[in-house]
Design a protein around this motif. Structure first.
Motif, PDB file in Angstrom:
ATOM      1  N   LEU A   1     -26.883   1.137 -15.275  1.00  0.00           N
ATOM      2  CA  LEU A   1     -26.737   2.104 -16.271  1.00  0.00           C
ATOM      3  C   LEU A   1     -26.469   1.823 -17.586  1.00  0.00           C
ATOM      4  O   LEU A   1     -25.630   0.680 -17.706  1.00  0.00           O
ATOM      5  CB  LEU A   1     -25.759   3.341 -15.901  1.00  0.00           C
ATOM      6  N   LEU A   2     -27.108   2.070 -18.595  1.00  0.00           N
ATOM      7  CA  LEU A   2     -26.803   1.542 -19.985  1.00  0.00           C
ATOM      8  C   LEU A   2     -26.776   2.834 -20.882  1.00  0.00           C
ATOM      9  O   LEU A   2     -27.779   3.409 -21.036  1.00  0.00           O
ATOM     10  CB  LEU A   2     -27.528   0.627 -20.538  1.00  0.00           C
ATOM     11  N   SER A   3     -25.622   3.266 -21.516  1.00  0.00           N
ATOM     12  CA  SER A   3     -25.569   4.349 -22.194  1.00  0.00           C
ATOM     13  C   SER A   3     -24.925   3.761 -23.405  1.00  0.00           C
ATOM     14  O   SER A   3     -24.471   2.846 -23.628  1.00  0.00           O
ATOM     15  CB  SER A   3     -24.772   5.502 -21.719  1.00  0.00           C
ATOM     16  N   PRO A   4     -24.680   4.740 -24.551  1.00  0.00           N
ATOM     17  CA  PRO A   4     -24.102   4.082 -25.604  1.00  0.00           C
ATOM     18  C   PRO A   4     -22.666   3.811 -25.448  1.00  0.00           C
ATOM     19  O   PRO A   4     -22.126   2.985 -26.205  1.00  0.00           O
ATOM     20  CB  PRO A   4     -24.398   5.527 -26.589  1.00  0.00           C
ATOM     21  N   ASP A   5     -22.040   4.337 -24.485  1.00  0.00           N
ATOM     22  CA  ASP A   5     -20.684   4.044 -24.295  1.00  0.00           C
ATOM     23  C   ASP A   5     -20.145   3.358 -22.916  1.00  0.00           C
ATOM     24  O   ASP A   5     -19.188   2.927 -22.848  1.00  0.00           O
ATOM     25  CB  ASP A   5     -19.888   5.701 -24.066  1.00  0.00           C
ATOM     26  N   GLN A   6     -20.942   3.517 -21.751  1.00  0.00           N
ATOM     27  CA  GLN A   6     -20.889   2.802 -20.467  1.00  0.00           C
ATOM     28  C   GLN A   6     -21.991   1.990 -19.900  1.00  0.00           C
ATOM     29  O   GLN A   6     -23.134   2.372 -20.499  1.00  0.00           O
ATOM     30  CB  GLN A   6     -20.493   3.966 -19.832  1.00  0.00           C
ATOM     31  N   CYS A   7     -21.659   1.245 -19.254  1.00  0.00           N
ATOM     32  CA  CYS A   7     -22.673   0.178 -18.639  1.00  0.00           C
ATOM     33  C   CYS A   7     -22.196  -0.167 -17.295  1.00  0.00           C
ATOM     34  O   CYS A   7     -21.012  -0.292 -17.022  1.00  0.00           O
ATOM     35  CB  CYS A   7     -22.884  -0.978 -19.525  1.00  0.00           C
ATOM     36  N   VAL A   8     -23.008  -0.078 -16.499  1.00  0.00           N
ATOM     37  CA  VAL A   8     -22.790  -0.571 -14.925  1.00  0.00           C
ATOM     38  C   VAL A   8     -24.043  -1.486 -14.595  1.00  0.00           C
ATOM     39  O   VAL A   8     -25.197  -1.045 -14.805  1.00  0.00           O
ATOM     40  CB  VAL A   8     -22.885   0.576 -13.853  1.00  0.00           C
ATOM     41  N   ILE A   9     -23.516  -2.677 -13.898  1.00  0.00           N
ATOM     42  CA  ILE A   9     -24.741  -3.821 -13.695  1.00  0.00           C
ATOM     43  C   ILE A   9     -24.760  -3.786 -12.161  1.00  0.00           C
ATOM     44  O   ILE A   9     -23.610  -4.284 -11.635  1.00  0.00           O
ATOM     45  CB  ILE A   9     -24.732  -4.924 -14.314  1.00  0.00           C
ATOM     46  N   ARG A  10     -25.767  -3.616 -11.545  1.00  0.00           N
ATOM     47  CA  ARG A  10     -25.834  -3.695  -9.974  1.00  0.00           C
ATOM     48  C   ARG A  10     -24.523  -2.991  -9.302  1.00  0.00           C
ATOM     49  O   ARG A  10     -24.431  -3.456  -8.258  1.00  0.00           O
ATOM     50  CB  ARG A  10     -25.983  -5.212  -9.687  1.00  0.00           C
ATOM     51  N   ALA A  11     -24.092  -1.967  -9.637  1.00  0.00           N
ATOM     52  CA  ALA A  11     -22.875  -1.180  -9.251  1.00  0.00           C
ATOM     53  C   ALA A  11     -21.800  -2.124  -8.657  1.00  0.00           C
ATOM     54  O   ALA A  11     -21.090  -1.928  -7.621  1.00  0.00           O
ATOM     55  CB  ALA A  11     -23.809  -0.493  -7.961  1.00  0.00           C
ATOM     56  N   GLN A  12     -21.573  -3.301  -9.528  1.00  0.00           N
ATOM     57  CA  GLN A  12     -20.637  -4.259  -9.302  1.00  0.00           C
ATOM     58  C   GLN A  12     -20.064  -4.624 -10.430  1.00  0.00           C
ATOM     59  O   GLN A  12     -18.833  -5.003 -10.301  1.00  0.00           O
ATOM     60  CB  GLN A  12     -21.364  -5.544  -8.650  1.00  0.00           C
ATOM     61  N   HIS A  13     -20.569  -4.497 -11.777  1.00  0.00           N
ATOM     62  CA  HIS A  13     -19.803  -4.823 -12.907  1.00  0.00           C
ATOM     63  C   HIS A  13     -19.810  -3.433 -13.837  1.00  0.00           C
ATOM     64  O   HIS A  13     -20.634  -3.004 -13.949  1.00  0.00           O
ATOM     65  CB  HIS A  13     -20.425  -5.904 -13.533  1.00  0.00           C
ATOM     66  N   TYR A  14     -18.638  -3.347 -14.393  1.00  0.00           N
ATOM     67  CA  TYR A  14     -18.437  -2.157 -15.099  1.00  0.00           C
ATOM     68  C   TYR A  14     -17.921  -2.350 -16.575  1.00  0.00           C
ATOM     69  O   TYR A  14     -17.042  -3.188 -16.669  1.00  0.00           O
ATOM     70  CB  TYR A  14     -17.381  -1.253 -14.346  1.00  0.00           C
ATOM     71  N   PHE A  15     -18.464  -1.777 -17.618  1.00  0.00           N
ATOM     72  CA  PHE A  15     -17.876  -2.071 -19.015  1.00  0.00           C
ATOM     73  C   PHE A  15     -18.083  -0.600 -19.702  1.00  0.00           C
ATOM     74  O   PHE A  15     -18.706   0.403 -19.526  1.00  0.00           O
ATOM     75  CB  PHE A  15     -19.293  -2.622 -19.582  1.00  0.00           C
ATOM     76  N   VAL A  16     -17.018  -0.706 -20.794  1.00  0.00           N
ATOM     77  CA  VAL A  16     -17.119   0.636 -21.802  1.00  0.00           C
ATOM     78  C   VAL A  16     -17.049  -0.248 -22.929  1.00  0.00           C
ATOM     79  O   VAL A  16     -16.730  -1.301 -23.266  1.00  0.00           O
ATOM     80  CB  VAL A  16     -15.678   1.260 -21.541  1.00  0.00           C
ATOM     81  N   LYS A  17     -17.724   0.514 -24.072  1.00  0.00           N
ATOM     82  CA  LYS A  17     -17.652   0.174 -25.566  1.00  0.00           C
ATOM     83  C   LYS A  17     -16.854   0.617 -26.268  1.00  0.00           C
ATOM     84  O   LYS A  17     -16.293   1.856 -26.221  1.00  0.00           O
ATOM     85  CB  LYS A  17     -18.945   0.537 -26.045  1.00  0.00           C
ATOM     86  N   GLY A  18     -16.017  -0.298 -26.947  1.00  0.00           N
ATOM     87  CA  GLY A  18     -14.876  -0.101 -27.832  1.00  0.00           C
ATOM     88  C   GLY A  18     -15.089  -0.583 -28.973  1.00  0.00           C
ATOM     89  O   GLY A  18     -15.912  -1.289 -29.658  1.00  0.00           O
ATOM     90  N   LEU A  19     -13.824  -0.573 -29.896  1.00  0.00           N
ATOM     91  CA  LEU A  19     -13.930  -1.066 -31.223  1.00  0.00           C
ATOM     92  C   LEU A  19     -12.778  -2.277 -31.577  1.00  0.00           C
ATOM     93  O   LEU A  19     -11.815  -1.795 -31.138  1.00  0.00           O
ATOM     94  CB  LEU A  19     -13.534   0.018 -32.434  1.00  0.00           C
ATOM     95  N   ILE A  20     -13.094  -3.210 -32.003  1.00  0.00           N
ATOM     96  CA  ILE A  20     -12.258  -4.033 -32.461  1.00  0.00           C
ATOM     97  C   ILE A  20     -12.044  -3.892 -33.777  1.00  0.00           C
ATOM     98  O   ILE A  20     -12.905  -4.237 -34.559  1.00  0.00           O
ATOM     99  CB  ILE A  20     -12.636  -5.802 -32.220  1.00  0.00           C
ATOM    100  N   GLU A  21     -10.903  -3.505 -34.271  1.00  0.00           N
ATOM    101  CA  GLU A  21     -10.675  -3.084 -35.562  1.00  0.00           C
ATOM    102  C   GLU A  21      -9.830  -4.215 -36.263  1.00  0.00           C
ATOM    103  O   GLU A  21      -8.843  -4.773 -35.676  1.00  0.00           O
ATOM    104  CB  GLU A  21     -10.022  -1.814 -35.660  1.00  0.00           C
ATOM    105  N   ILE A  22     -10.229  -4.406 -37.432  1.00  0.00           N
ATOM    106  CA  ILE A  22      -9.644  -5.687 -38.305  1.00  0.00           C
ATOM    107  C   ILE A  22      -9.124  -4.808 -39.579  1.00  0.00           C
ATOM    108  O   ILE A  22     -10.350  -4.417 -40.290  1.00  0.00           O
ATOM    109  CB  ILE A  22     -10.690  -6.836 -38.270  1.00  0.00           C
ATOM    110  N   PRO A  23      -8.058  -4.921 -39.948  1.00  0.00           N
ATOM    111  CA  PRO A  23      -7.789  -4.599 -41.368  1.00  0.00           C
ATOM    112  C   PRO A  23      -8.149  -5.471 -42.296  1.00  0.00           C
ATOM    113  O   PRO A  23      -8.348  -6.631 -42.251  1.00  0.00           O
ATOM    114  CB  PRO A  23      -6.362  -4.589 -41.327  1.00  0.00           C
ATOM    115  N   ILE A  24      -8.660  -4.681 -43.540  1.00  0.00           N
ATOM    116  CA  ILE A  24      -9.251  -5.473 -44.770  1.00  0.00           C
ATOM    117  C   ILE A  24      -7.715  -5.541 -45.760  1.00  0.00           C
ATOM    118  O   ILE A  24      -7.409  -4.557 -46.072  1.00  0.00           O
ATOM    119  CB  ILE A  24     -10.524  -4.742 -45.209  1.00  0.00           C
ATOM    120  N   THR A  25      -7.497  -6.844 -45.965  1.00  0.00           N
ATOM    121  CA  THR A  25      -6.148  -7.038 -46.808  1.00  0.00           C
ATOM    122  C   THR A  25      -6.509  -6.570 -47.998  1.00  0.00           C
ATOM    123  O   THR A  25      -7.465  -6.435 -48.590  1.00  0.00           O
ATOM    124  CB  THR A  25      -6.148  -8.505 -47.082  1.00  0.00           C
ATOM    125  N   GLY A  26      -5.499  -6.033 -48.560  1.00  0.00           N
ATOM    126  CA  GLY A  26      -5.439  -5.250 -49.971  1.00  0.00           C
ATOM    127  C   GLY A  26      -6.116  -3.930 -49.973  1.00  0.00           C
ATOM    128  O   GLY A  26      -6.506  -3.297 -51.062  1.00  0.00           O
TER     129      GLY A  26
END
Length: 174
Positions: free
Chosen positions: A42-67
């Motif tokens: 399964l591949l959706s905009p938020d979740q992914c499953v590969i071969r019913a063995q590997h599971y993923f979610v999409k998130g944000l790595i947020e980085i502040p912009i100085t100043g």
């Protein structure tokens, strides 16, 4: 920095109307197009499953912009254990889900601008209110991405990232 005046690209010389404040990976680095037709994938905009063995979610790595009060973000994929993925899915539409303890995961997106590779960096995935992507907190190591998340980046660094993402062949030759 309250307005986004765009930038003139050093790779192509064009003026881009807006400086991108986020970039997103379409799928985890382990996804292959042939998986799209498999019933155990399964591949959706938020979740992914590969071969019913590997599971993923999409998130944000947020980085502040100085100043500034602004944040740059990488929308990236994190692998979770089967149990944590199931728990995350069960709470997906549940009000108050942001009180959930963070889930341990491995970064599963290759952000090619960083050396060494970002694949398999240790993370904690913090669930946020409904409608918001999870926050990805990198383990506080000396990896350049982890350092940027802790200390912030300049607007010039955001421009460098935009140029590298818009012109990957040019950035690899620099």
């Amino acid at each position: 920095m309250t307005s986004n005046p765009g930038f003139t690209c050093s790779c192509c010389g064009s003026h881009h109307v807006e400086l991108p404040m986020n970039h997103s990976a379409e799928a985890p680095c382990f996804w292959e197009p042939s998986f799209a037709d498999s019933t155990d994938c399964l591949l959706s905009p938020d979740q992914c499953v590969i071969r019913a063995q590997h599971y993923f979610v999409k998130g944000l790595i947020e980085i502040p912009i100085t100043g500034s009060d602004e944040v740059f973000s990488w929308a990236a994929w994190i692998s979770l254990s089967r149990d944590n993925f199931a728990r995350s899915a069960d709470l997906w539409d549940t009000p108050g889900r942001e009180t959930e303890e963070p889930y341990f995961g491995w970064l599963s997106t290759d952000l090619f601008l960083y050396t060494p590779s970002t694949i398999n960096l240790k993370t904690h995935v913090h669930t946020r209110p409904i409608g918001q992507r999870p926050l990805i907190e990198l383990e506080p190591t000396d990896h350049p991405l982890a350092v940027e998340q802790r200390t912030g980046i300049t607007v010039e660094r955001v421009r460098e990232i935009a140029e590298a993402v818009l012109h990957p062949a040019d950035s690899e030759s620099k």
